[in-house]
Scaffold this motif. Structure first.
Motif, PDB file in Angstrom:
ATOM      1  N   MET A   1       0.844  -1.191   0.000  1.00 52.61           N
ATOM      2  CA  MET A   1       0.000   0.000   0.000  1.00 52.61           C
ATOM      3  C   MET A   1       0.882   1.245   0.000  1.00 52.61           C
ATOM      4  O   MET A   1       1.894   1.304   0.703  1.00 52.61           O
ATOM      5  N   LEU A   2       0.495   2.260  -0.788  1.00 56.54           N
ATOM      6  CA  LEU A   2       1.227   3.514  -0.821  1.00 56.54           C
ATOM      7  C   LEU A   2       1.177   4.183   0.548  1.00 56.54           C
ATOM      8  O   LEU A   2       0.162   4.128   1.252  1.00 56.54           O
ATOM      9  N   SER A   3       2.287   4.824   0.923  1.00 57.74           N
ATOM     10  CA  SER A   3       2.337   5.470   2.227  1.00 57.74           C
ATOM     11  C   SER A   3       1.276   6.567   2.346  1.00 57.74           C
ATOM     12  O   SER A   3       0.709   6.765   3.430  1.00 57.74           O
ATOM     13  N   ARG A   4       0.994   7.260   1.253  1.00 54.07           N
ATOM     14  CA  ARG A   4      -0.019   8.315   1.312  1.00 54.07           C
ATOM     15  C   ARG A   4      -1.389   7.730   1.601  1.00 54.07           C
ATOM     16  O   ARG A   4      -2.158   8.282   2.400  1.00 54.07           O
ATOM     17  N   THR A   5      -1.722   6.609   0.970  1.00 48.99           N
ATOM     18  CA  THR A   5      -3.006   5.952   1.222  1.00 48.99           C
ATOM     19  C   THR A   5      -3.091   5.468   2.656  1.00 48.99           C
ATOM     20  O   THR A   5      -4.106   5.651   3.331  1.00 48.99           O
ATOM     21  N   ALA A   6      -2.005   4.848   3.134  1.00 43.10           N
ATOM     22  CA  ALA A   6      -1.977   4.374   4.520  1.00 43.10           C
ATOM     23  C   ALA A   6      -2.184   5.531   5.492  1.00 43.10           C
ATOM     24  O   ALA A   6      -2.915   5.413   6.482  1.00 43.10           O
ATOM     25  N   SER A   7      -1.546   6.671   5.205  1.00 47.14           N
ATOM     26  CA  SER A   7      -1.669   7.838   6.081  1.00 47.14           C
ATOM     27  C   SER A   7      -3.098   8.361   6.112  1.00 47.14           C
ATOM     28  O   SER A   7      -3.621   8.702   7.185  1.00 47.14           O
ATOM     29  N   GLU A   8      -3.748   8.433   4.950  1.00 47.10           N
ATOM     30  CA  GLU A   8      -5.135   8.927   4.898  1.00 47.10           C
ATOM     31  C   GLU A   8      -6.062   8.010   5.698  1.00 47.10           C
ATOM     32  O   GLU A   8      -6.940   8.485   6.444  1.00 47.10           O
ATOM     33  N   LEU A   9      -5.896   6.711   5.567  1.00 51.09           N
ATOM     34  CA  LEU A   9      -6.741   5.761   6.291  1.00 51.09           C
ATOM     35  C   LEU A   9      -6.488   5.837   7.795  1.00 51.09           C
ATOM     36  O   LEU A   9      -7.419   5.827   8.600  1.00 51.09           O
ATOM     37  N   TYR A  10      -5.217   5.908   8.164  1.00 53.46           N
ATOM     38  CA  TYR A  10      -4.826   5.973   9.569  1.00 53.46           C
ATOM     39  C   TYR A  10      -5.414   7.220  10.233  1.00 53.46           C
ATOM     40  O   TYR A  10      -6.011   7.143  11.319  1.00 53.46           O
ATOM     41  N   TRP A  11      -5.283   8.377   9.582  1.00 55.49           N
ATOM     42  CA  TRP A  11      -5.772   9.614  10.180  1.00 55.49           C
ATOM     43  C   TRP A  11      -7.287   9.732  10.085  1.00 55.49           C
ATOM     44  O   TRP A  11      -7.915  10.336  10.965  1.00 55.49           O
ATOM     45  N   MET A  12      -7.880   9.165   9.064  1.00 52.99           N
ATOM     46  CA  MET A  12      -9.339   9.110   9.022  1.00 52.99           C
ATOM     47  C   MET A  12      -9.880   8.428  10.272  1.00 52.99           C
ATOM     48  O   MET A  12     -10.809   8.923  10.932  1.00 52.99           O
ATOM     49  N   ALA A  13      -9.280   7.304  10.617  1.00 56.74           N
ATOM     50  CA  ALA A  13      -9.719   6.549  11.797  1.00 56.74           C
ATOM     51  C   ALA A  13      -9.441   7.319  13.083  1.00 56.74           C
ATOM     52  O   ALA A  13     -10.268   7.314  14.008  1.00 56.74           O
ATOM     53  N   ARG A  14      -8.301   7.985  13.160  1.00 51.53           N
ATOM     54  CA  ARG A  14      -7.985   8.750  14.363  1.00 51.53           C
ATOM     55  C   ARG A  14      -8.988   9.878  14.571  1.00 51.53           C
ATOM     56  O   ARG A  14      -9.448  10.118  15.696  1.00 51.53           O
ATOM     57  N   TYR A  15      -9.341  10.568  13.519  1.00 50.21           N
ATOM     58  CA  TYR A  15     -10.290  11.678  13.657  1.00 50.21           C
ATOM     59  C   TYR A  15     -11.682  11.184  14.037  1.00 50.21           C
ATOM     60  O   TYR A  15     -12.369  11.817  14.846  1.00 50.21           O
TER      61      TYR A  15
END
Length: 309
Positions: A1-15
């Motif tokens: 998985m692209l790091s940008r995609t992983a980051s968006e998913l990770y922060w979506m869940a955090r928010y």
């Protein structure tokens, strides 16, 4: 998985998790504010500000500390990046950026939450009532998690979403426990002490769990043990770390070795600690050290997976 995609998913869940946690904290703060007024009644209203470090921002925009102003600041304000409105907005932005990695059910749950949140903001929380608003936020979070577990592939997308949720949940539990412990130290009114302990458990949906496991009246020691060392409770620190280990193992890859090492080390520290080990340096000091280690884990996850390589 692209790091940008992983980051968006990770922060979506955090928010999304942060929005739910904020609703839980506002709910118990609101209930405590309805108790008979004493000389120190404002200290309960300080809880959300103390947890998020937003005291100065609040004082710069609101003339006095009141539940009405707190509700506006933490529910609807776009100046406060920890407000429910801001969290749902940022979660929606992240979800929209990686919509192809989400199932239609997960996307619709987030999109519907954002549309309804904008409508509530236009009309004001008073249009639905504070209690109904808090329940709505929690229900939308539960709907998201149900859609996530029920429809997403068991793949990196799910694992990064879970990882973000667990980091945020552990952070919130530790901060809430620390703030409430300071309040109990500063106020020896036995009536307020009882209700503070009860509302703390309600804030993490642990009131019934406490009675089931301890079968006794609330005690500060029992609550600390439950929220830190009992892995039966999904929001305990030990349970969060256990699940974090699982998600990092599922993600795999040698680049995540440092993150896995930090999570395993902190899990082992809690797994083999007793309540006396936690209380010996003082609960506040222990929680501060835990939050520092949790921040190190979050930073290691960011370096290992979320930065562009």
């Amino acid at each position: 998985m692209l790091s940008r995609t992983a980051s968006e998913l990770y922060w979506m869940a955090r928010y999304l998790e942060r929005a739910e946690n904020t609703a839980r904290i506002l709910d118990v703060t609101n209930k405590l504010s309805l108790m008979p007024i004493r000389d120190n009644h404002h200290i309960d209203l300080q809880v959300p500000l103390s947890m998020n470090g937003t005291q100065q921002l609040f004082e710069a925009n609101y003339p006095q500390l009141s539940m009405t102003n707190l509700l506006d600041f933490f529910a609807l304000s776009n100046l406060n990046h920890s407000s429910i409105f801001s969290c749902l907005q940022m979660a929606w932005n992240n979800a929209h950026a990686v919509r192809g990695s989400l199932s239609s059910e997960v996307w619709e749950s987030i999109n519907a939450s954002w549309i309804e949140m904008k409508l509530i903001r236009r009309k004001g929380v008073g249009s639905v009532g504070a209690d109904a608003f808090f329940d709505w936020v929690k229900e939308r979070s539960h709907l998201f998690r149900g859609a996530m577990f029920g429809t997403l592939l068991r793949s990196d997308a799910l694992y990064f979403i879970r990882l973000g949720t667990l980091i945020e949940r552990a952070d919130s539990t530790a901060r809430l426990l620390g703030v409430k412990d300071r309040l109990l130290d500063d106020d020896h009114d036995p009536v307020r002490e009882y209700y503070r302990m009860e509302t703390l458990l309600r804030a993490v949906s642990a009131r019934e769990a406490y009675h089931s496991l301890y079968k006794q009246q609330f005690t500060r020691e029992g609550i600390a043990e439950l929220l830190i060392l009992r892995d039966e409770l999904p929001r305990s620190l030990l349970a969060c770390l256990s699940d974090m280990m699982e998600q990092l193992e599922l993600i795999g890859g040698s680049s995540g070795n440092q993150a896995r090492l930090r999570v395993h080390a902190l899990y082992a520290e809690l797994r083999f600690s007793t309540l006396e080990d936690v209380l010996q340096p003082g609960l506040g000091n222990w929680l501060s050290q835990f939050l520092e280690k949790l921040n190190d884990i979050a930073a290691s996850i960011h370096r290992s997976y979320l930065e562009a390589q």
